[in-house]
Structure formats: C-alpha cells, structure tokens
Write an enzyme that holds these catalytic residues in place. Structure first.
Site, PDB file in Angstrom:
ATOM      1  N   SER A  35       2.494  19.520 -31.338  1.00 62.55           N
ATOM      2  CA  SER A  35       1.651  20.643 -30.918  1.00 62.55           C
ATOM      3  C   SER A  35       1.856  20.959 -29.437  1.00 62.55           C
ATOM      4  CB  SER A  35       0.174  20.364 -31.212  1.00 62.55           C
ATOM      5  OG  SER A  35      -0.307  19.277 -30.446  1.00 62.55           O
ATOM      6  N   HIS A  36       2.470  20.041 -28.677  1.00 63.15           N
ATOM      7  CA  HIS A  36       2.654  20.291 -27.240  1.00 63.15           C
ATOM      8  C   HIS A  36       4.089  20.010 -26.789  1.00 63.15           C
ATOM      9  CE1 HIS A  36      -1.657  20.564 -27.616  1.00 63.15           C
ATOM     10  NE2 HIS A  36      -1.634  21.243 -26.502  1.00 63.15           N
ATOM     11  N   PRO A  72      -3.335   3.247 -29.387  1.00 63.09           N
ATOM     12  CA  PRO A  72      -2.981   4.638 -29.201  1.00 63.09           C
ATOM     13  C   PRO A  72      -1.713   4.702 -28.344  1.00 63.09           C
ATOM     14  CG  PRO A  72      -4.986   4.087 -27.972  1.00 63.09           C
ATOM     15  CD  PRO A  72      -4.651   2.912 -28.818  1.00 63.09           C
ATOM     16  N   ALA A  99      -7.852  15.777 -27.807  1.00 60.47           N
ATOM     17  CA  ALA A  99      -8.815  16.860 -27.659  1.00 60.47           C
ATOM     18  C   ALA A  99     -10.189  16.322 -28.040  1.00 60.47           C
ATOM     19  CB  ALA A  99      -8.430  18.007 -28.597  1.00 60.47           C
ATOM     20  N   GLU A 112      -2.507  22.222 -33.208  1.00 61.45           N
ATOM     21  CA  GLU A 112      -2.271  21.586 -34.519  1.00 61.45           C
ATOM     22  C   GLU A 112      -2.639  22.566 -35.637  1.00 61.45           C
ATOM     23  OE1 GLU A 112      -0.528  18.989 -36.502  1.00 61.45           O
ATOM     24  OE2 GLU A 112      -0.778  18.448 -34.396  1.00 61.45           O
TER      25      GLU A 112
HETATM   26  P1  NDP Z   1      -4.948  13.341 -32.049  1.00 62.61           P
HETATM   27  O1  NDP Z   1      -6.226  13.599 -32.741  1.00 62.61           O
HETATM   28  O2  NDP Z   1      -3.716  13.177 -32.826  1.00 62.61           O
HETATM   29  O3  NDP Z   1      -5.198  12.065 -31.094  1.00 62.61           O
HETATM   30  C1  NDP Z   1      -4.199  11.676 -30.260  1.00 62.61           C
HETATM   31  C2  NDP Z   1      -4.464  10.331 -29.647  1.00 62.61           C
HETATM   32  O4  NDP Z   1      -4.983   9.386 -30.580  1.00 62.61           O
HETATM   33  C3  NDP Z   1      -3.157   9.772 -29.165  1.00 62.61           C
HETATM   34  O5  NDP Z   1      -3.360   8.969 -28.047  1.00 62.61           O
HETATM   35  C4  NDP Z   1      -2.721   9.004 -30.409  1.00 62.61           C
HETATM   36  O6  NDP Z   1      -1.681   8.086 -30.168  1.00 62.61           O
HETATM   37  C5  NDP Z   1      -3.997   8.351 -30.804  1.00 62.61           C
HETATM   38  N1  NDP Z   1      -4.028   7.967 -32.211  1.00 62.61           N
HETATM   39  C6  NDP Z   1      -3.835   8.769 -33.285  1.00 62.61           C
HETATM   40  N2  NDP Z   1      -3.947   8.056 -34.422  1.00 62.61           N
HETATM   41  C7  NDP Z   1      -4.219   6.784 -34.053  1.00 62.61           C
HETATM   42  C8  NDP Z   1      -4.434   5.578 -34.768  1.00 62.61           C
HETATM   43  N3  NDP Z   1      -4.402   5.536 -36.093  1.00 62.61           N
HETATM   44  N4  NDP Z   1      -4.682   4.439 -34.068  1.00 62.61           N
HETATM   45  C9  NDP Z   1      -4.717   4.467 -32.712  1.00 62.61           C
HETATM   46  N5  NDP Z   1      -4.521   5.582 -31.992  1.00 62.61           N
HETATM   47  C10 NDP Z   1      -4.269   6.722 -32.641  1.00 62.61           C
HETATM   48  O7  NDP Z   1      -4.585  14.460 -30.960  1.00 62.61           O
HETATM   49  P2  NDP Z   1      -5.282  15.836 -30.624  1.00 62.61           P
HETATM   50  O8  NDP Z   1      -4.903  16.835 -31.668  1.00 62.61           O
HETATM   51  O9  NDP Z   1      -6.722  15.632 -30.344  1.00 62.61           O
HETATM   52  O10 NDP Z   1      -4.542  16.190 -29.222  1.00 62.61           O
HETATM   53  C11 NDP Z   1      -3.127  16.299 -29.183  1.00 62.61           C
HETATM   54  C12 NDP Z   1      -2.667  16.683 -27.798  1.00 62.61           C
HETATM   55  O11 NDP Z   1      -3.124  17.966 -27.481  1.00 62.61           O
HETATM   56  C13 NDP Z   1      -3.143  15.777 -26.652  1.00 62.61           C
HETATM   57  O12 NDP Z   1      -1.984  15.281 -26.004  1.00 62.61           O
HETATM   58  C14 NDP Z   1      -3.936  16.682 -25.735  1.00 62.61           C
HETATM   59  O13 NDP Z   1      -3.765  16.443 -24.350  1.00 62.61           O
HETATM   60  C15 NDP Z   1      -3.357  18.041 -26.091  1.00 62.61           C
HETATM   61  N6  NDP Z   1      -4.331  19.097 -25.805  1.00 62.61           N
HETATM   62  C16 NDP Z   1      -4.182  19.834 -24.658  1.00 62.61           C
HETATM   63  C17 NDP Z   1      -5.101  20.809 -24.341  1.00 62.61           C
HETATM   64  C18 NDP Z   1      -5.006  21.584 -23.066  1.00 62.61           C
HETATM   65  O14 NDP Z   1      -5.871  22.403 -22.821  1.00 62.61           O
HETATM   66  N7  NDP Z   1      -4.042  21.405 -22.223  1.00 62.61           N
HETATM   67  C19 NDP Z   1      -6.233  21.104 -25.214  1.00 62.61           C
HETATM   68  C20 NDP Z   1      -6.318  20.225 -26.360  1.00 62.61           C
HETATM   69  C21 NDP Z   1      -5.391  19.266 -26.636  1.00 62.61           C
HETATM   70  P3  NDP Z   1      -0.173   8.489 -30.693  1.00 62.61           P
HETATM   71  O15 NDP Z   1       0.254   9.638 -29.811  1.00 62.61           O
HETATM   72  O16 NDP Z   1       0.639   7.254 -30.492  1.00 62.61           O
HETATM   73  O17 NDP Z   1      -0.298   8.884 -32.132  1.00 62.61           O
HETATM   74  O1  PYC Z   2      -4.004  22.754 -28.470  1.00 64.64           O
HETATM   75  O2  PYC Z   2      -6.136  23.089 -28.053  1.00 64.64           O
HETATM   76  C1  PYC Z   2      -4.942  23.148 -27.753  1.00 64.64           C
HETATM   77  C2  PYC Z   2      -4.572  23.699 -26.421  1.00 64.64           C
HETATM   78  C3  PYC Z   2      -5.307  24.509 -25.637  1.00 64.64           C
HETATM   79  C4  PYC Z   2      -4.576  24.762 -24.516  1.00 64.64           C
HETATM   80  C5  PYC Z   2      -3.408  24.096 -24.649  1.00 64.64           C
HETATM   81  N1  PYC Z   2      -3.429  23.435 -25.819  1.00 64.64           N
END
Ligand code: NDP
Ligand code: PYC
Length: 339
Positions: free
Chosen positions: A48-49, A307, A181, A189
């Site tokens: 997703s990123h 994680p 997030a 995603e």
């Molecule tokens: P997830 O819900 O997939 O959670 C990700 C985190 O949880 C990672 O550290 C991951 O490690 C860990 N994880 C997942 N499954 C397990 C497990 N079974 N056991 C232990 N740890 C686990 O990700 P999101 O969809 O919430 O977010 C994804 C990305 O989006 C992030 O990097 C976030 O920074 C980015 N994002 C950016 C935004 C922005 O505004 N710039 C806004 C929202 C999100 P692993 O990677 O090893 O799977």
């Molecule tokens: O995936 O929620 C998201 C997001 C917002 C801004 C950048 N990524």
C-alpha cells in the site's frame, strides 16, 4: 490463474520512481528522497506504500497542489526541539533535513522532538523510525491524514487514518518496529482491494448510508472504522492532538478542507520523538537491553512473530531476487510518463 507480475530490481524501482517524478517537474532532490522511500516500501513488500504511491504523488503534482521545488527550512527551536517547515513540499526531504538534529539532540540530552510542518505526506513511517533506531535511539512517529475515520460510537468521519510507528534499537539486529494506521487498515489497502476487484473484510468501513460494507468502492465513498473500537479511536485523537494541534499544524479535518475536493495526498504535519535508552537507563541500561531481548525471545520462542519480521524477511528476499509487482500496476506507472 495467478495475476500477471513483472520482476524489477531495486535499482529499477528507484530509477523508475525518480525519473517519473522528475518528468513531472519535481525538483531532483525531492524526487530522489521520495524514490528512496518508495523503493524501501516495495522492497519490504508494503504494497500500500510502495510503487503504488507514485500514482498519487503524480496526481498531487498534476493538480498543482505540491510546491515542486520547496526548500525545507530547519529551525533550532530549543535544546530538545527541532522544527522543519516543509513549505508545502513532500515530507521526505524535510525529514532528511531534520533527522540529524533530532538524533544529536536526543543523544546529548536524552530526549528530543522533530516537528515537521506544512508537508504533503503519503509514506509509511517505519523508514523514519528505523533511521533513528540505527543511531541507538528509541523512536516514535505519528501523523494525521484526511478525516476519513469515524470515532467509535459515532457516525461521521473525524480522524485521519493516523499512523503511529515505534522502533527500539537492538544492537547487531534489526530493531523492533511496528507501524500501523489507527484505522482498521490503511486507506491504501482499501484502494488496492478496489484495484484487484477484491472484497474487503467487514469491520474496515461503512458505506455512505452508514452500513457495514465489503465493497471497497463503497468504503471509499463512505467512512472508515478505527481499529480496536474506542482504543484505536482514542489513539487516533492523540495523534490529531500531538502531531496536529500541538505542533501548530492542520488536523485531518483541516487537511481535508485544504484539499478542496482535489483528493490528493494529505497536507499537515508530523511529529517524531527520539529517546536515548542509554541515558534513561544510566547504570541499568545494559540490564534494560538484556530484559528487552528476553522479552523478544519469549515472543518468538512460542511461535509468535515480532512486528516487522515479515518486512525484514521480504527485504532479504528482495535484495536477492528483486521485487515482483502486478503487471497492471507496472503499466499504470509507465503510463504516468506516457510509456
Ligand atoms: P497493518 O494493519 O498491516 O499493520 C502493520 C504493522 O503490524 C506492521 O508493523 C506489521 O509488521 C505488524 N503486523 C502485522 N501482522 C502482524 C502479526 N501477525 N504479528 C505481529 N505483527 C504484525 O498495517 P496498516 O494497514 O495499518 O498500515 C500500513 C502502512 O500504512 C503503515 O506503514 C503506515 O505507516 C502506512 N500509513 C501511512 C499513512 C500516512 O498518512 N502517511 C496513513 C495510514 C497508514 P510486518 O510489516 O512485518 O507485517
Ligand atoms: O493509506 O491511509 C493511507 C494513507 C493516507 C495517506 C497516505 N497513506
């Protein structure tokens, strides 16, 4: 049949990203710093990123929102606080310009903060907290986004998808890192599910009528849900307060309004905090580090994973074999430069 994929080396992902951004007029320094983050995302299979984000970067550029040649301005606010004004450019270069100050202040006095203001923000936070952990520091990072997420018990979006990331340094090993997030999932995603024509799980979002939905298109038109009910909701509010209100920047609501319907990547601030375990721990620092390692062992020895373990394994594979991306995404990225 499995979806068609294309294999690219990490150098190719970087070059493609940088060339695409420069083609659209972004200053080379910004393009290079974004290409580094996008390549790291794709390398670690954070789909997703990763390369997918190039599409939204170009969209923000084409819509005339981002300052293409913004020169970040670093301000030494106090012995603990550094501020970088990104001047409405992308966030990555601002981070790069401020991170050394953050690190040296945390190493000198034990705790320090970096506030980034006025930045277009689209990336994952783990590359940033990993960079700080590489200097032997623990780190926290957080940022708002656009108000897409309903508070627990409510019906109208207030919060952004508001990611929070943490890193703990582990000498000789990858740091302990989480980054997620505070919504049930990142918006990216849901977008990837829409692109792939796949349903989303119930619990991620509501449709425009406020009903739970498995349809990603309806979810994007409707509202997203916080993770963990009132707990994720409260964490999300904390991020609005700390990385928005406290640093004098926009919250997700204002970022959404500032967007004026353009639907480009959010514009706001980011807060990074760095802590020196050596200084906090004093004579007990070595014992603290040992106890931390014992805790990690007690997690992994029972078959649970840390994680970021998946990411670090992907990183190792990608260094050897390159990355595999959906052919449809590759074509969409090439089309950004008319190829
Ligand atoms: P997830 O819900 O997939 O959670 C990700 C985190 O949880 C990672 O550290 C991951 O490690 C860990 N994880 C997942 N499954 C397990 C497990 N079974 N056991 C232990 N740890 C686990 O990700 P999101 O969809 O919430 O977010 C994804 C990305 O989006 C992030 O990097 C976030 O920074 C980015 N994002 C950016 C935004 C922005 O505004 N710039 C806004 C929202 C999100 P692993 O990677 O090893 O799977
Ligand atoms: O995936 O929620 C998201 C997001 C917002 C801004 C950048 N990524």
């Amino acid at each position: 049949m499995a979806d068609a994929t294309v294999n690219l080396s990490l150098a190719q992902v970087h070059q493609l990203s940088a060339d695409t951004l420069i083609h659209h007029g972004l200053a080379p320094e910004h393009a290079q710093s974004i290409a580094r983050v996008i390549t790291a995302g794709q390398r670690d299979e954070c789909n997703s990123h990763g390369l997918y984000r190039l599409i939204s970067c170009v969209d923000a550029i084409r819509k005339g929102k981002v300052a293409l040649g913004a020169v970040p301005e670093v301000e030494d606010v106090s012995p603990a606080i550094t501020r970088v004004d990104a001047r409405f450019g992308f966030s990555q270069l601002a981070f790069e310009r401020g991170v050394e100050c953050l690190i040296s202040k945390a190493q000198a006095i034990g705790i320090a903060a970096l506030a980034i203001n006025n930045c277009y923000h689209f990336s994952a936070l783990w590359p940033e907290v990993e960079r700080i952990a590489d200097a032997g520091l623990a780190a926290l990072a957080m940022t708002p986004s656009h108000s897409w997420v309903v508070p627990a018990g409510g019906t109208k979006p207030v919060y952004g998808t508001n990611p929070i990331a943490f890193a703990w340094p582990r000498p000789g090993k990858h740091p302990y890192v989480f980054d997620f997030a505070t919504s049930a999932t990142a918006r990216g995603e849901i977008e990837l599910h829409r692109r792939a024509g796949k349903k989303i799980p119930l619990g991620w979002a509501l449709d425009a009528g406020g009903q739970p939905t498995e349809d990603p298109q309806e979810a994007l038109r409707g509202a997203m849900l916080a993770f963990g009910g009132h707990k994720g909701s409260a964490l999300s509010a904390m991020i609005e307060l700390m990385a928005g209100a406290m640093i004098g920047d926009m919250l997700s609501k204002q970022s959404q309004e500032f967007d004026e319907g353009a639907q480009v990547t959010p514009c706001h601030g980011e807060l990074l905090l760095a802590f020196s375990p050596k200084m906090f721990g004093g004579a007990g620092a070595a014992l603290g580090a040992e106890r931390a390692e014992a805790m990690f062992d007690s997690i992994t020895s029972q078959g649970a994973r840390l994680p970021s373990q998946r990411r670090f394994e992907a990183r190792r594979r990608s260094a050897e074999h390159g990355v595999s991306i959906p052919e449809a995404l590759y074509k969409d990225v090439l089309a950004l430069t008319g190829c």
